[in-house]
Design a protein around this motif. Sequence first.
Motif, PDB file in Angstrom:
ATOM      1  N   LYS A  18      -4.052   2.396  20.745  1.00 33.44           N
ATOM      2  CA  LYS A  18      -3.669   1.133  20.096  1.00 33.44           C
ATOM      3  C   LYS A  18      -2.946   1.442  18.790  1.00 33.44           C
ATOM      4  N   ILE A  19      -1.693   1.869  18.906  1.00 33.24           N
ATOM      5  CA  ILE A  19      -0.898   2.154  17.720  1.00 33.24           C
ATOM      6  C   ILE A  19       0.195   1.096  17.616  1.00 33.24           C
ATOM      7  N   PRO A  20       0.711   0.879  16.388  1.00 35.42           N
ATOM      8  CA  PRO A  20       1.596  -0.267  16.193  1.00 35.42           C
ATOM      9  C   PRO A  20       2.687  -0.422  17.255  1.00 35.42           C
ATOM     10  N   TRP A  21       3.350   0.678  17.631  1.00 36.10           N
ATOM     11  CA  TRP A  21       4.466   0.474  18.557  1.00 36.10           C
ATOM     12  C   TRP A  21       4.028   0.299  20.007  1.00 36.10           C
ATOM     13  N   MET A  22       2.733   0.341  20.259  1.00 38.24           N
ATOM     14  CA  MET A  22       2.251   0.073  21.622  1.00 38.24           C
ATOM     15  C   MET A  22       1.764  -1.380  21.753  1.00 38.24           C
ATOM     16  N   LYS A  23       2.057  -2.191  20.751  1.00 33.86           N
ATOM     17  CA  LYS A  23       1.480  -3.522  20.720  1.00 33.86           C
ATOM     18  C   LYS A  23       1.752  -4.324  22.003  1.00 33.86           C
ATOM     19  N   ALA A  24       2.973  -4.199  22.536  1.00 35.28           N
ATOM     20  CA  ALA A  24       3.340  -5.036  23.689  1.00 35.28           C
ATOM     21  C   ALA A  24       2.423  -4.808  24.892  1.00 35.28           C
ATOM     22  N   ILE A  25       1.908  -3.590  25.053  1.00 31.85           N
ATOM     23  CA  ILE A  25       1.038  -3.353  26.219  1.00 31.85           C
ATOM     24  C   ILE A  25      -0.301  -4.078  26.014  1.00 31.85           C
ATOM     25  N   PHE A  26      -0.765  -4.118  24.755  1.00 30.59           N
ATOM     26  CA  PHE A  26      -2.021  -4.833  24.495  1.00 30.59           C
ATOM     27  C   PHE A  26      -1.824  -6.346  24.599  1.00 30.59           C
ATOM     28  N   SER A  27      -0.634  -6.832  24.216  1.00 29.59           N
ATOM     29  CA  SER A  27      -0.333  -8.253  24.428  1.00 29.59           C
ATOM     30  C   SER A  27      -0.325  -8.550  25.930  1.00 29.59           C
TER      31      SER A  27
ATOM     32  N   VAL B 256      12.967   4.602  23.993  1.00 23.43           N
ATOM     33  CA  VAL B 256      12.677   5.788  23.174  1.00 23.43           C
ATOM     34  C   VAL B 256      11.257   6.311  23.413  1.00 23.43           C
ATOM     35  N   HIS B 257      10.388   5.498  24.015  1.00 23.73           N
ATOM     36  CA  HIS B 257       9.004   5.930  24.216  1.00 23.73           C
ATOM     37  C   HIS B 257       8.794   6.471  25.620  1.00 23.73           C
ATOM     38  N   HIS B 258       9.386   7.631  25.862  1.00 26.99           N
ATOM     39  CA  HIS B 258       9.254   8.260  27.171  1.00 26.99           C
ATOM     40  C   HIS B 258       7.788   8.553  27.495  1.00 26.99           C
ATOM     41  N   ALA B 259       7.471   8.492  28.789  1.00 22.54           N
ATOM     42  CA  ALA B 259       6.161   8.910  29.284  1.00 22.54           C
ATOM     43  C   ALA B 259       5.026   7.981  28.892  1.00 22.54           C
ATOM     44  N   TRP B 260       5.357   6.750  28.516  1.00 22.24           N
ATOM     45  CA  TRP B 260       4.336   5.750  28.213  1.00 22.24           C
ATOM     46  C   TRP B 260       4.758   4.415  28.830  1.00 22.24           C
ATOM     47  N   ILE B 261       3.758   3.616  29.217  1.00 23.13           N
ATOM     48  CA  ILE B 261       4.039   2.297  29.779  1.00 23.13           C
ATOM     49  C   ILE B 261       4.865   1.460  28.803  1.00 23.13           C
ATOM     50  N   ILE B 262       4.603   1.636  27.507  1.00 23.83           N
ATOM     51  CA  ILE B 262       5.342   0.843  26.520  1.00 23.83           C
ATOM     52  C   ILE B 262       6.849   1.045  26.674  1.00 23.83           C
ATOM     53  N   GLY B 263       7.271   2.257  27.033  1.00 25.18           N
ATOM     54  CA  GLY B 263       8.701   2.531  27.235  1.00 25.18           C
ATOM     55  C   GLY B 263       9.267   1.660  28.357  1.00 25.18           C
ATOM     56  N   SER B 264       8.513   1.535  29.447  1.00 25.19           N
ATOM     57  CA  SER B 264       8.955   0.696  30.560  1.00 25.19           C
ATOM     58  C   SER B 264       9.060  -0.759  30.130  1.00 25.19           C
ATOM     59  N   LEU B 265       8.042  -1.232  29.401  1.00 30.07           N
ATOM     60  CA  LEU B 265       8.041  -2.630  28.965  1.00 30.07           C
ATOM     61  C   LEU B 265       9.241  -2.889  28.057  1.00 30.07           C
ATOM     62  N   ASN B 266       9.454  -2.006  27.093  1.00 31.75           N
ATOM     63  CA  ASN B 266      10.557  -2.205  26.151  1.00 31.75           C
ATOM     64  C   ASN B 266      11.910  -2.213  26.867  1.00 31.75           C
ATOM     65  N   SER B 267      12.050  -1.319  27.847  1.00 35.33           N
ATOM     66  CA  SER B 267      13.338  -1.249  28.557  1.00 35.33           C
ATOM     67  C   SER B 267      13.556  -2.524  29.373  1.00 35.33           C
ATOM     68  N   ALA B 268      12.490  -3.046  29.956  1.00 36.01           N
ATOM     69  CA  ALA B 268      12.611  -4.261  30.768  1.00 36.01           C
ATOM     70  C   ALA B 268      12.990  -5.447  29.878  1.00 36.01           C
TER      71      ALA B 268
END
Length: 546
Positions: A73-82, A478-490
């Motif tokens: 739960k780090i700031p730039w992973m917020k979208a996955i927690f949302s 920019v966040h390779h290898a994390w779900i957050i990267g997929s969400l951000n790209s979408a």
Amino acid sequence: RNRNAEPIRIGILGAGIAGLYAALLIDYLGPESGMTYDILEANPNRIGGRLYTHRFSDSPNDYFDAGAMRYPKIPWMKAIFSLFEFLNLDGPKSLIPYYLGDVRGNNIRHFNNISISSARLEAADARGNFDPFSTKVDGLNDTINNLMGHKIDPFKKMLTEDFQTGWDALMSFDRWSMRDWLALPADEFQRTYPEQLIKYLETFTSSTGLFDCALSETILDAMDFDYQPEPEWFTIQGGGDVIANAVLDRLTRPVQVGYRVTAIAPVFEPDCTSPSALKVTTTSADGPTDTEYDHVIPTMPLGCLRMVDTSALQFPWELQTALRTLHYDSAIKVAVKFKTRWWEKLPRPQIGGASTTDRPTRTVVYPSYGIGSKDATMIVSYTWAQDAQRIGAYVKGHDCASEQVLIECIKRDLADMHDIEDMSILDHLDHKIVNWYGDEFSNGAFALFGPGQFSSMYPQVTQPISGMFHFAGEATSVHHAWIIGSLNSAYRSVLEILIHEDNQAMIKKLMSPDCPFSRPKEIDCFLTTVQVAIGQSYQPSQSTSN
Ligand code: PHE
């Protein structure tokens, strides 16, 4: 086209989390957006992509996550927690603690044939014994944390304070690999690390060969795994594919499973030089079909995209080069279903966390779920980079002798790491190995760019082609290898479509602070375009994250 009458047809290629999330955003915008979508998934057996849970049985903890398994739960992973919140997966029964390390300090570090608990290693560090494994490596005159910290902390600090500033600083050194950065006198104290020390640090903090990747990738990794102040980590009880299925349940349209895209070509109206649509050709059990879309969001990994005939789109050379060369890492997880949770019953019990070794096994991940239960499934080996490539040689199918050879080797490593004399406690009932570079539907584990690739090639895959072809998937973030990267790209790909369609009302709706889907900071670079599109200056909301 008469925009008011005809829907804007969007072809989403791939039902991994990037594709599913793009569909979720389109559904959120609602019928007023004028958009409709299809999701085409090549894999005939499942959706979810690299959210992939293997279950040995129906018993609640008899599973492992072959793909994504942990969420800091780090700031730039917020979208996955949302997203967890939106999907009602944020309750204590679904979102459970993930133990990156074990609380008691029993996790093992086994290197140079010596086993030391993590607690004892910390004590050795504090006493100033910097070579607890007797390696006699030249230059090992401080703790690993400090030796790494001297070189990477300035970047970490900048990225923590303001992601964009930190990112810009990183990009000014984008042509450096991590090993260049350690070897050459580039930091403020002009430190140069001997070759042996560089390999030592790589062995303990990452995987064999990974320091040859971009400096930026190692810095981001270090931040994800060692963010300060230390974040809470979570995992999804029951497995990561619960997320993909929960999104699927909420979509207004089904996924077309077993539809493999074979070609994408432009469609021209008579006497027009720019295409009016894209024709997507698929094959499935029902044979080939052609469907026209106004926009296509390819979310499959770039290796898979390269197998699709896109020649008629006449991609520029730089884009073709990016699609061919952008580097993907390897990863393999070997899971074993044992008879008992032996690791929790050792004299020094292993309750969650991970142990590491320089042996082929490299990383053992003790499950953070089902602690104390009867289900005895665990990840006995998790490898990346060359460590994974080598393991891959033995991954030839469940019943092949080579997989038995591998399992026997891992058992030997487990016994030595955990000081087990009676090998019968390691008797097992079943195993499952997932090799992400050996999978035709992933063609690599995750993007991990080489030196120079972010600055020279990443721009190619983060902008639309002809206004109609919108790259998504973790590699295009920019966040390779994390779900957050997929969400951000979408999110970016849907925003690109809205900008192209000049749909100002929907841009506002998507970017509004009331939108449950957080706006990624990494798309700020094209906010100016958005401002032009919506004809007003856009104020980033308080609730947004990196
Ligand atoms: N996110 C993945 C994990 O937690 C993979 C990863 C590999 C992330 C390397 C960063 C660096 O295991």
